[in-house]
Design a protein around this motif. Structure first.
Motif, PDB file in Angstrom:
ATOM      1  N   ARG A 186       5.846 -17.078 -13.288  1.00  0.00           N
ATOM      2  CA  ARG A 186       5.517 -18.078 -12.529  1.00  0.00           C
ATOM      3  C   ARG A 186       5.488 -17.503 -10.964  1.00  0.00           C
ATOM      4  N   LEU A 187       5.942 -15.832 -10.797  1.00  0.00           N
ATOM      5  CA  LEU A 187       5.790 -14.951  -9.972  1.00  0.00           C
ATOM      6  C   LEU A 187       4.453 -14.172 -10.277  1.00  0.00           C
ATOM      7  N   ARG A 188       4.212 -14.446 -11.538  1.00  0.00           N
ATOM      8  CA  ARG A 188       3.135 -13.308 -12.188  1.00  0.00           C
ATOM      9  C   ARG A 188       1.604 -13.941 -10.946  1.00  0.00           C
ATOM     10  N   GLY A 189       2.271 -15.448 -11.894  1.00  0.00           N
ATOM     11  CA  GLY A 189       0.715 -16.838 -11.045  1.00  0.00           C
ATOM     12  C   GLY A 189       0.615 -16.504  -9.762  1.00  0.00           C
ATOM     13  N   LEU A 190       1.640 -15.958  -8.923  1.00  0.00           N
ATOM     14  CA  LEU A 190       1.227 -15.958  -7.481  1.00  0.00           C
ATOM     15  C   LEU A 190       0.709 -14.845  -7.535  1.00  0.00           C
ATOM     16  N   GLY A 191       0.880 -14.155  -8.175  1.00  0.00           N
ATOM     17  CA  GLY A 191       0.171 -12.530  -7.349  1.00  0.00           C
ATOM     18  C   GLY A 191       1.190 -11.682  -7.714  1.00  0.00           C
ATOM     19  N   ALA A 192       2.404 -11.589  -8.487  1.00  0.00           N
ATOM     20  CA  ALA A 192       3.283 -10.219  -8.013  1.00  0.00           C
ATOM     21  C   ALA A 192       3.050  -9.709  -9.328  1.00  0.00           C
ATOM     22  N   ARG A 193       3.100  -8.189  -9.966  1.00  0.00           N
ATOM     23  CA  ARG A 193       3.192  -7.871 -10.918  1.00  0.00           C
ATOM     24  C   ARG A 193       4.613  -6.537 -11.576  1.00  0.00           C
TER      25      ARG A 193
ATOM     26  N   MET B 110       9.069  -6.251 -10.396  1.00  0.00           N
ATOM     27  CA  MET B 110       7.905  -6.464  -9.959  1.00  0.00           C
ATOM     28  C   MET B 110       7.103  -5.975  -8.919  1.00  0.00           C
ATOM     29  N   ARG B 111       6.380  -6.445  -8.167  1.00  0.00           N
ATOM     30  CA  ARG B 111       5.100  -5.607  -6.689  1.00  0.00           C
ATOM     31  C   ARG B 111       4.632  -6.614  -6.461  1.00  0.00           C
ATOM     32  N   ASP B 112       4.906  -7.137  -5.184  1.00  0.00           N
ATOM     33  CA  ASP B 112       4.567  -7.916  -4.836  1.00  0.00           C
ATOM     34  C   ASP B 112       3.535  -8.088  -3.628  1.00  0.00           C
ATOM     35  N   PRO B 113       1.773  -8.541  -3.583  1.00  0.00           N
ATOM     36  CA  PRO B 113       2.008  -8.187  -3.217  1.00  0.00           C
ATOM     37  C   PRO B 113       0.717  -7.058  -2.834  1.00  0.00           C
ATOM     38  N   GLU B 114       1.458  -6.362  -1.195  1.00  0.00           N
ATOM     39  CA  GLU B 114       1.886  -5.823  -0.861  1.00  0.00           C
ATOM     40  C   GLU B 114       2.431  -4.061  -1.687  1.00  0.00           C
TER      41      GLU B 114
END
Length: 123
Positions: free
Chosen positions: A85-92, A108-112
């Motif tokens: 779900r976090l990947r789906g929000l844009g985390a990697r 993981m890393r957030d979008p920034e």
């Protein structure tokens, strides 16, 4: 460890995250963790305060900075969560669990590009 008669020289207050697009990152963490913007917060160019809607987590400030993230965080936060779900929000994902090394969490890393660790939910 200090005795109960001695106060520590500091105590935890808030968590701060730097971001080039602090408005978008505040919204991202709100979606990721069920947080919400603190009422009256978030004028353009000013830090945005987000709070746990359930009242359990710390206040997080998302602060505008002019530069991109360049190196690994020296501090990060750990969360219980759903990696997909976090990947789906844009985390990697940058590191998978590794039982041989005793590592039971995802990094993981957030979008920034801010690192955070994701542990399987408990209970």
């Amino acid at each position: 460890m200090t005795s109960s008669s001695q106060a520590a020289p500091a105590r935890f207050k808030d968590l701060c995250l730097d971001a080039r697009d602090h408005q978008a990152l505040a919204d991202w963490w709100c979606a990721a963790m069920g947080y919400e913007r603190r009422e009256g917060e978030g004028p353009v160019g000013e830090p945005v305060a987000i709070v746990d809607a359930a009242g359990g987590g710390p206040l997080i400030w998302v602060c505008p900075v002019p530069e991109d993230k360049a190196v690994k965080n020296r501090m990060h936060h750990d969360v219980y969560g759903d990696v997909e779900r976090l990947r789906g929000l844009g985390a990697r994902v940058v590191a998978e669990p590794d039982a041989a090394k005793g590592i039971a969490w995802h990094v993981m890393r957030d979008p920034e590009e801010n690192e955070f660790c994701v542990f399987a939910p408990t209970g």
